[in-house]
Design a protein around this motif. Structure first.
Motif: not given
Ligand SMILES: Nc1ncnc2c1ncn2[C@@H]1O[C@H](C[S@+](CC[C@H]([NH3+])C(=O)[O-])CC(=O)[O-])[C@@H](O)[C@H]1O
Ligand SMILES: O=C(O)C(=O)Cc1ccccc1
Length: 247
Positions: A48-76
């Motif tokens: 999540g911390v790393l993603a915040a450095q690479f996230a670009q305005p108005h773009s998609v963040l993919y969590d591929l093979g998300s299982s129960l969404g642990a990564v998605t929750q960290a991104l959020r």
């Protein structure tokens, strides 16, 4: 999160079936992955911390093979960039159903979270939208080896300037002695987390046909072939590692 302990391989099985992400696994998955993957909580939170450095305005963040969404929750929890949204994809219906429940729980506890879509589907058949962050957190190792380069090429094509792929995997090691040492230490990690010798042996036999780890050198080479310009390992704990690949 479900508190149910993983005892899936505790009793002797006449024949150990191939590992599948079914309802039995879903029920114990948070416990299983935390007790089986050294560094998993650190990887997920810092993703999540790393993603915040690479996230670009108005773009998609993919969590591929998300299982129960642990990564998605960290991104959020970490990404605050304007207009970003998360797309989580998994081909296990059981995982997707429970993932949606957990994300609804996160929505009800916190305000102004990034919007998220959870898609039940094969990441090999995904039509990628322009993305700034793509997370493959312990997913590529379950994709057939002969499909891996094509998938990474399609991810590379979808990545926006300034974005990144974050790839976490179990590693194998080309040096036999290094491989044996880190495999033994991983077994010691599982033992220290309460798994018996029988559980360790049966789980190993369940995953050996479905999960095929590559070496760091193979990952680096494949990512470069797929069109990434730079590969930077940012975390390793025993035989589990995470890499940043830049477009
Ligand atoms: N072709 C495919 N298409 C979509 N999903 C797939 C495919 N193949 C496997 N999966 C899914 O990839 C996930 C791998 S687990 C990821 C952990 C998570 N990222 C985490 O950070 O908690 C890793 C592990 O259990 O070691 C499972 O949910 C599969 O259903
Ligand atoms: O359990 C193991 O030995 C692993 O290599 C990791 C793992 C974790 C969760 C599901 C499948 C594999």
């Amino acid at each position: 999160m479900s508190k149910e302990p993983d005892r899936l391989f505790a009793q002797p099985l006449a024949q150990v079936p191939d590992f599948a992400f079914n309802e039995d696994v879903v029920r114990v998955f948070p416990d299983m992955i935390k007790r089986s993957v050294p560094g998993y909580p650190t990887i997920v939170e810092n993703l999540g911390v790393l993603a915040a450095q690479f996230a670009q305005p108005h773009s998609v963040l993919y969590d591929l093979g998300s299982s129960l969404g642990a990564v998605t929750q960290a991104l959020r929890r970490h990404v605050r960039t304007d207009g970003c949204r998360v797309i989580a994809v998994d081909n296990s219906a059981a995982m997707v159903e429970r993932c949606r429940e957990y994300l609804n729980g996160q929505d009800s506890m916190f305000q102004e979270l990034l919007p998220v879509d959870v898609i039940e589907g094969d990441i090999l058949a995904l039509d990628f939208q322009p993305a700034s962050v793509v997370a493959l957190n312990f997913t590529l190792q379950f994709i057939a080896r002969d499909q891996r380069t094509a998938l990474l090429s399609r991810i590379r094509q979808s990545l926006l300037p300034g974005g990144a792929l974050i790839l976490s995997e179990k590693l194998r090691f080309e040096d036999e002695q290094e491989h044996a040492l880190l495999t033994d230490l991983h077994i010691a990690f599982k033992r220290a987390n309460g798994y018996s010798e029988l559980e360790i042996a049966q789980k190993r036999s369940a995953i050996e046909n479905v999960m095929k780890p590559d070496s760091l050198e193979e990952h680096r080479e494949r990512l470069l072939v797929a069109g990434f310009s730079k590969v930077v390992p940012w975390f390793q704990c025993l035989n589990f590692a995470s890499l940043i690949a830049l477009p």
